[in-house]
Design a protein around this motif. Structure first.
Motif: not given
Lengths: 205, 137
Positions: B38-67
């Motif tokens: 996903t693009m956020v504010d014109g920037k591609l998320l630079v995250v570990n793909p597997e790690r990110f997908d695993n993290f958000v798998s139970t977070l439907e309807g929530k928001q995630v800050a990537i610092i």
């Protein structure tokens, strides 16, 4: 497959970054407690410190001094003089001091610094101890390399080399050290023919 | 001297093996159809793909800050950050990606995420927060 130049660079970097990290992490995160234990040919010690902020720690160190055959404690302060964080590294410079339970004429002060990435480490230390009967200086240089980069929570391993000098024993002594690090615990084993075992244990609460 | 030579040789062998393993890990991961593209504010998320997908798998309807965090070089740094955010009752979940220099923090959808507040918390641990991206799951 590492290209030939890669092997050469690797050998050079291993050579230059091969010393450890025994005095690393002298300050915890804000509100953190740390227990450190050390045993070598000069002393056995246990040191418990608290960090009110990431900039300093205060603690008590109990020492069994094998060289002077005595026991005493230090009230210790470590202060972070300078830190530089980059995306892949951290560099620190600390001031350290301690006042002995023996009295006001027995204390130490010094500095130590380190620079590390997730796979390389280099550090140094200088400490001057003033006692009733004599003063002495301890110095060390350390470098290390992590043979693999583990994820958070994995067992981390460092292969290191430490070179130290104590005025009381005169010569520089250089020896390999193995460091293992997992979760809140860290353990280091060093051995030299001259000074025998140098062991450090650390646990962060 | 013999002992030192042995240590050098051992270090070279282990490092070479570890590098080979890392190269293997980089091969063959498909990123198609995942949230980390996903693009956020014109920037591609630079995250570990597997790690990110695993993290958000139970977070439907929530928001995630990537610092993005600088100076995070070991587990002690990561543990300190994790403990700091665990004390915050508005935080639902935290994950520290040491390799990527990222901290993922999950909040409820109605939480007003304040980057300055997050920067202060990370600084109290001795590191610096340099960037934030917020994504709604």
């Amino acid at each position: 497959m590492i290209p030939p130049m890669g092997i050469k660079a690797l050998v050079i970097s291993v050579f230059f970054f091969h010393f450890v990290n025994l005095e690393a992490r002298p300050i915890s995160y804000s509100g953190g407690y740390t227990l450190m234990m050390e045993s070598n040919n000069m002393k056995d010690s246990a040191y418990y410190h608290y960090s009110p902020s990431y900039k300093y720690s205060i603690g008590i160190q109990q020492i069994k001094d094998k060289y002077f055959n005595s026991n005493y404690s230090y009230l210790r302060l470590t202060y972070l003089l300078n830190r530089r964080n980059t995306k892949n590294s951290q560099r620190n410079l600390y001031f350290q001091s301690g006042l002995s339970s023996d009295g006001l004429d027995h204390y130490f002060y010094g500095t130590h610094g380190d620079w590390e990435t997730r796979s390389l480490y280099a550090g140094f230390g200088y400490k001057k101890t003033m006692m009733k009967t004599l003063d002495y200086i301890e110095q060390y240089l350390q470098v290390g390399v992590a043979p693999y980069i583990g994820e958070y929570g994995d067992l981390h391993t460092w292969l290191m080399l430490k070179s130290k000098k104590n005025d009381l024993t005169s010569n520089w002594d250089t020896y390999p050290v193995l460091k293992f690090f997992k979760g809140n615990a860290l353990v280091e084993f060093g051995y030299s023919d001259t000074s025998n075992w140098d062991i450090h244990l650390m646990y962060r609460f | 001297m013999k002992k030192l030579n042995y240590v050098f040789l051992m270090m070279i062998c282990i490092t070479a093996a570890a590098q080979d393993h890392a190269m293997h890990d980089m091969e063959g991961h498909s990123h198609e159809g995942h949230l980390h593209d996903t693009m956020v504010d014109g920037k591609l998320l630079v995250v570990n793909p597997e790690r990110f997908d695993n993290f958000v798998s139970t977070l439907e309807g929530k928001q995630v800050a990537i610092i993005s965090v600088s100076g995070m070089v070991c587990d002690f740094c990561a543990r300190g950050i994790e403990k700091t955010f665990a004390k915050d009752k508005t935080v639902l979940k935290v994950d520290v990606d040491l390799s990527g220099g990222k901290v993922l923090i999950a909040y409820s959808q109605d939480k007003n995420i304040n980057f300055e507040e997050i920067q202060k918390k990370i600084l109290s641990n001795g590191q610096n927060a340099t960037d934030i991206q917020i994504i709604k799951i």
